[in-house]
Write an enzyme that holds these catalytic residues in place. Structure first.
Site, PDB file in Angstrom:
ATOM      1  N   TYR A   1       0.831  -1.206   0.000  1.00 28.10           N
ATOM      2  CA  TYR A   1       0.000   0.000   0.000  1.00 28.10           C
ATOM      3  C   TYR A   1       0.868   1.259   0.000  1.00 28.10           C
ATOM      4  CZ  TYR A   1      -3.901   3.085   1.278  1.00 28.10           C
ATOM      5  OH  TYR A   1      -4.854   4.074   1.294  1.00 28.10           O
TER       6      TYR A   1
ATOM      7  N   GLU B   1       4.173   1.819  -0.451  1.00 34.30           N
ATOM      8  CA  GLU B   1       5.090   2.012  -1.586  1.00 34.30           C
ATOM      9  C   GLU B   1       4.322   2.205  -2.897  1.00 34.30           C
ATOM     10  OE1 GLU B   1       7.968   2.892  -1.300  1.00 34.30           O
ATOM     11  OE2 GLU B   1       9.144   1.734   0.136  1.00 34.30           O
TER      12      GLU B   1
ATOM     13  N   ARG C   1     -11.770  -0.787   9.297  1.00 38.22           N
ATOM     14  CA  ARG C   1     -10.705   0.007   9.903  1.00 38.22           C
ATOM     15  C   ARG C   1     -11.054   0.178  11.379  1.00 38.22           C
ATOM     16  NH1 ARG C   1      -8.242   3.059   5.929  1.00 38.22           N
ATOM     17  NH2 ARG C   1      -6.657   3.497   7.502  1.00 38.22           N
ATOM     18  N   VAL C   2     -10.153   0.825  12.116  1.00 40.23           N
ATOM     19  CA  VAL C   2     -10.330   0.773  13.565  1.00 40.23           C
ATOM     20  C   VAL C   2     -11.646   1.395  14.047  1.00 40.23           C
ATOM     21  CG1 VAL C   2      -9.009   2.892  14.094  1.00 40.23           C
ATOM     22  CG2 VAL C   2      -9.116   1.035  15.745  1.00 40.23           C
TER      23      VAL C   2
ATOM     24  N   GLY D   1      -2.020   0.157  22.874  1.00 38.37           N
ATOM     25  CA  GLY D   1      -2.981   1.220  22.564  1.00 38.37           C
ATOM     26  C   GLY D   1      -2.399   2.618  22.696  1.00 38.37           C
TER      27      GLY D   1
ATOM     28  N   GLN E   1      -0.240   3.831  20.591  1.00 41.72           N
ATOM     29  CA  GLN E   1      -0.029   4.389  19.239  1.00 41.72           C
ATOM     30  C   GLN E   1      -1.166   5.369  18.943  1.00 41.72           C
ATOM     31  OE1 GLN E   1      -1.191   1.356  19.838  1.00 41.72           O
ATOM     32  NE2 GLN E   1      -2.298   0.436  18.132  1.00 41.72           N
TER      33      GLN E   1
ATOM     34  N   ARG F   1      -3.516   8.021  16.263  1.00 44.68           N
ATOM     35  CA  ARG F   1      -4.013   8.406  14.949  1.00 44.68           C
ATOM     36  C   ARG F   1      -4.799   9.707  15.134  1.00 44.68           C
ATOM     37  NH1 ARG F   1      -1.094   4.777  14.099  1.00 44.68           N
ATOM     38  NH2 ARG F   1      -1.302   3.005  12.698  1.00 44.68           N
TER      39      ARG F   1
ATOM     40  N   ASP G   1       3.291  -1.064  12.296  1.00 40.35           N
ATOM     41  CA  ASP G   1       2.147  -0.190  12.602  1.00 40.35           C
ATOM     42  C   ASP G   1       2.717   1.182  13.023  1.00 40.35           C
ATOM     43  OD1 ASP G   1      -0.998  -0.948  13.704  1.00 40.35           O
ATOM     44  OD2 ASP G   1      -0.109   0.942  14.349  1.00 40.35           O
TER      45      ASP G   1
ATOM     46  N   ARG H   1       3.714   4.492  14.780  1.00 37.93           N
ATOM     47  CA  ARG H   1       3.622   4.869  16.206  1.00 37.93           C
ATOM     48  C   ARG H   1       2.674   6.055  16.411  1.00 37.93           C
ATOM     49  NH1 ARG H   1       3.312   2.442  20.162  1.00 37.93           N
ATOM     50  NH2 ARG H   1       3.394   4.139  21.626  1.00 37.93           N
TER      51      ARG H   1
HETATM   52  N1  UDP Z   1      -6.247  -1.170  15.576  1.00 37.32           N
HETATM   53  C1  UDP Z   1      -6.582  -1.748  16.787  1.00 37.32           C
HETATM   54  N2  UDP Z   1      -7.573  -2.691  16.810  1.00 37.32           N
HETATM   55  C2  UDP Z   1      -8.271  -3.048  15.693  1.00 37.32           C
HETATM   56  C3  UDP Z   1      -7.937  -2.446  14.455  1.00 37.32           C
HETATM   57  C4  UDP Z   1      -6.921  -1.518  14.441  1.00 37.32           C
HETATM   58  O1  UDP Z   1      -5.989  -1.446  17.831  1.00 37.32           O
HETATM   59  O2  UDP Z   1      -9.165  -3.905  15.809  1.00 37.32           O
HETATM   60  C5  UDP Z   1      -5.185  -0.166  15.551  1.00 37.32           C
HETATM   61  C6  UDP Z   1      -4.112  -0.413  14.502  1.00 37.32           C
HETATM   62  O3  UDP Z   1      -3.116  -1.285  14.976  1.00 37.32           O
HETATM   63  C7  UDP Z   1      -3.613   0.996  14.275  1.00 37.32           C
HETATM   64  C8  UDP Z   1      -4.849   1.858  14.455  1.00 37.32           C
HETATM   65  O4  UDP Z   1      -5.757   1.075  15.204  1.00 37.32           O
HETATM   66  O5  UDP Z   1      -2.655   1.343  15.247  1.00 37.32           O
HETATM   67  C9  UDP Z   1      -5.504   2.309  13.151  1.00 37.32           C
HETATM   68  O6  UDP Z   1      -5.775   1.170  12.392  1.00 37.32           O
HETATM   69  P1  UDP Z   1      -6.539   1.198  10.995  1.00 37.32           P
HETATM   70  O7  UDP Z   1      -6.796  -0.215  10.636  1.00 37.32           O
HETATM   71  O8  UDP Z   1      -7.718   2.061  11.084  1.00 37.32           O
HETATM   72  O9  UDP Z   1      -5.553   1.804   9.927  1.00 37.32           O
HETATM   73  P2  UDP Z   1      -4.110   2.496   9.894  1.00 37.32           P
HETATM   74  O10 UDP Z   1      -4.240   3.840  10.474  1.00 37.32           O
HETATM   75  O11 UDP Z   1      -3.134   1.646  10.657  1.00 37.32           O
HETATM   76  O12 UDP Z   1      -3.795   2.515   8.458  1.00 37.32           O
END
Ligand code: UDP
Length: 363
Positions: free
Chosen positions: A187, A189, A230-231, A251, A253, A255, A317, A319
């Site tokens: 994705y 690259e 997605r999360v 948890g 990390q 976003r 993943d 940080r």
């Molecule tokens: N994540 C999580 N639990 C889940 C799905 C995702 O803790 O069931 C975390 C994932 O490891 C990342 C963040 O949530 O740190 C965002 O994940 P997402 O799949 O939305 O996409 P990303 O931002 O990594 O592209």
């Protein structure tokens, strides 16, 4: 089944994901676009990935703005339900096609918006070659169409091109910190390669191009099911079902989550403004949260008794992720308006509505 989720057209009955929340969102985007989106009215716009999450919102805004929309989607992750309410409209055409394979149009195309690609990290494991192709062969096909027609080009790139960024908040000048052989490389690259295609076509063929680096966006029509989740929709879905909320790692990390109407407004500003020609712009929300905080917010807003459980953090993943949006503010006159709590409330409400209406396979 609620009436608002059924659409009858061409003698067929479709399920549809169009309700008051989406309608209001589209109106809000159009109201906020106080600038002239004159490229839309009477113009023909090709939207690749038009049945997907952001693609279908884009098609809706364009159709309402009286553009002629050609939606190209192979429906591998996009959903027919996202566009079924548009199928009968005179200014909307759906072509089921994988944009990684050449396709030719005789009618004049004024604008190509390349939004096609799977984007969930779970899909990176299952469909890495399709993802590579959508952003390399796919963008080559899409740029070829733009070149043939002398059309403007918008590319939906991503914050993933920064990999695990060493500058937070991350400005567009950051070259990124990406692992070319890691599990996300299909994705990130590929998206970097896509950007390279865009700027190269701009230089060599004089195309009018714009690159949006989209940071985590969520909202209505984002899939919650299976590997597509997605999360944000995953946590909401888990909380609504009173299942464990699955936090990866500890948890901590982060976003920064942008609500869909803000994102789409930003994309249209970038697409429309003459001064934005050739620009690369971060579009996202600066409100940075830890994933554990997100889990707690979702639990609270859904009144769920789900427990929060922890499991291994996926390799590579990132940080922290937080955009520097000073460029978007400066050149697009844009900043997000919807805070995380408000956006989550809307997303929860909509997902609950859909769950009541759509068959189980969707969840
Ligand atoms: N994540 C999580 N639990 C889940 C799905 C995702 O803790 O069931 C975390 C994932 O490891 C990342 C963040 O949530 O740190 C965002 O994940 P997402 O799949 O939305 O996409 P990303 O931002 O990594 O592209």
């Amino acid at each position: 089944m609620q009436k608002q989720f059924i659409y009858q057209g061409n003698g067929q009955v479709f399920l549809m994901v169009m309700n008051e929340i989406v309608k209001q969102g589209i109106e809000e985007i159009r109201r906020n676009l106080d600038l002239d989106i004159g490229f839309a009215e009477g113009k023909t716009v090709l939207v690749s990935g038009g049945a997907g999450f952001l693609g279908s919102w884009t098609c809706d805004v364009l159709v309402e703005s009286k553009a002629k929309v050609i939606c190209v989607d192979n429906l591998v992750s996009g959903r027919r339900e996202n566009i079924s309410h548009l199928i009968d409209k005179e200014n909307f055409e759906f072509v089921q096609h994988d944009i990684a394979n050449p396709i030719f149009f005789d009618e004049k195309i004024d604008f190509v918006m390349h939004l096609a690609s799977r984007a969930s990290p779970f899909e990176f494991k299952e469909y890495p070659i399709q993802i590579l192709k959508a952003n390399t062969l796919g963008i080559w096909v899409a740029l070829g169409i733009a070149k043939k027609h002398g059309a403007r080009f918008l590319y939906a790139s991503t914050s993933e091109i920064y990999g695990n960024p060493s500058i937070i908040p991350t400005p567009e000048t950051h070259a990124g910190n990406v692992n070319p052989i890691g599990p996300r490389s299909c994705y990130d690259e590929a998206k970097r390669c896509g950007e390279s295609y865009v700027i190269t076509y701009r230089i060599q063929h004089n195309l009018d191009t714009r690159i949006a680096r989209i940071f985590n966006t969520y909202g209505t029509r984002m899939r919650a099911d299976d590997i597509y989740g997605r999360v944000v929709p995953r946590f909401i879905e888990q909380a609504l079902k009173e299942q464990p909320i699955t936090v990866f790692g500890d948890g901590t990390q982060t976003r920064s989550f942008c609500y869909v109407t803000d994102q789409v407004e930003g994309l249209f500003r970038l697409a429309s403004l003459e001064d934005a020609e050739g620009e690369v712009v971060n579009i996202g929300n600066e409100e940075e949260v830890r994933i554990i905080e997100l889990a707690e917010m979702v639990k609270k807003l859904t009144n769920s008794s789900s427990e929060i459980v922890f499991s291994e953090l996926p390799k590579d993943d990132p940080r922290r992720r937080k955009p520097d949006i000073s460029k978007a503010k400066r050149i697009l006159g844009w900043a997000p308006k919807v805070g995380l709590e408000e956006g989550l409330r809307k997303t929860i409400e909509n997902l609950s509505l859909e769950k009541k209406a759509l068959p189980k396979k969707h969840f």
